[in-house]
Design an enzyme around this catalytic site. Sequence first.
Site, PDB file in Angstrom:
ATOM      1  N   SER A  41     -49.463  32.283 -41.962  1.00 32.73           N
ATOM      2  CA  SER A  41     -48.737  32.432 -40.696  1.00 32.73           C
ATOM      3  C   SER A  41     -48.495  33.908 -40.371  1.00 32.73           C
ATOM      4  O   SER A  41     -49.451  34.653 -40.198  1.00 32.73           O
ATOM      5  CB  SER A  41     -47.435  31.625 -40.775  1.00 32.73           C
ATOM      6  N   ASP A 127     -51.893  21.247 -37.607  1.00 35.33           N
ATOM      7  CA  ASP A 127     -50.974  22.373 -37.391  1.00 35.33           C
ATOM      8  C   ASP A 127     -50.472  22.345 -35.947  1.00 35.33           C
ATOM      9  O   ASP A 127     -51.241  22.536 -35.010  1.00 35.33           O
ATOM     10  CB  ASP A 127     -51.689  23.689 -37.682  1.00 35.33           C
ATOM     11  N   HIS A 167     -48.695  23.001 -40.673  1.00 34.67           N
ATOM     12  CA  HIS A 167     -48.511  24.453 -40.791  1.00 34.67           C
ATOM     13  C   HIS A 167     -47.871  24.771 -42.138  1.00 34.67           C
ATOM     14  O   HIS A 167     -46.650  24.925 -42.257  1.00 34.67           O
ATOM     15  CB  HIS A 167     -47.633  24.962 -39.644  1.00 34.67           C
TER      16      HIS A 167
END
Length: 340
Positions: A41, A127, A167
């Site tokens: 991320s 995600d 995610h």
Amino acid sequence: MRKTLGLLTLLLLAPLARAGDAPPLPTLKIDASRTAAVGLSSGAYMAGQLQMAYPELFPNAAIVAGGPFGCAGGKLDVALGSCMKGVPAPDVGALVAGATSRSASGEIGALKSLAHARVYLLHGKDDALVAPAVAEAGAQFYRQLRDGMPGLKGMQVHDDDQRAFAHNLPVAGSGDDCDKSVAPYLGHCGFDAAGEIFAQMFGKPAHAATTAQGELRTFDQDALRPDGADAFLAVTGYVYLPPDCLAGKPCGVMVAFHGCRQNADAVGKAFVEDAGFNRWADVYGVAVLYPQTRASFAPLNPQACWDWWGYSGADYDSRHGVQLRWLVNAVRALGLPAGH
């Protein structure tokens, strides 16, 4: 209200903690031909920034749930929109042109250092935080960069985007959090992402990984501030040292960047102990540096993200960026030769 006050108290008291409680980084015999940056991320964006700003040090990068270098352009609204939701989709051609221009001016490193780079991009189909279009733009960025420069034909770009996970960073065990994005953002998906990352960065392993046999140590991050400047990091960071590194043998180095809300203040040692990197580090003889950010309200970074939009300054993703200069200090202290 009580939760908000608790966060305020944490943020106010954090600067009072003293770095003297943690030792300096150990000096190892670093093999400069075996380096990599990896992140999830915001950490994925940071890994790409380290690679592009200092490709002579870190030509190899693994990008997990991130997008292309330079995507935010110093603007938070662009970061939250185009670079996360993919609306509008990142303009890959413009980003490649920008990187090429910035390299020529010396803002980032010489792109010729990526001649034999290994780039691994991993993104889950489930995600909901970083859109597939953003991850695909990241892969296209590297492909266009490679195909547009004669000297980069040897760059390897592997786009791994067909796995079903949310995610998070997938880990080897099975569980009920693979399709969720919940702390500590390690999804038990039956896929050992750390093992695949090591294989992509350094080649097939000599044998399978078992349990980590080395040492996880803390170190004083404040001692590495570039010219004394605040890099907006926590007081204490972590480094994992495999047995071969402890024995004085030549040792590679991987910098592993946590994501937002995944620093030690938020999830304890979950990322630095359970992401899977340490046991593979033993197999490959690679030290793993786990730098830690800190949450703040000024500048506004309440989720302790790495700076990929400019909260640390306009030069955040260049060779002049304070977090990137801190990282260079860290790997030099660890033993990366000054000639590289």
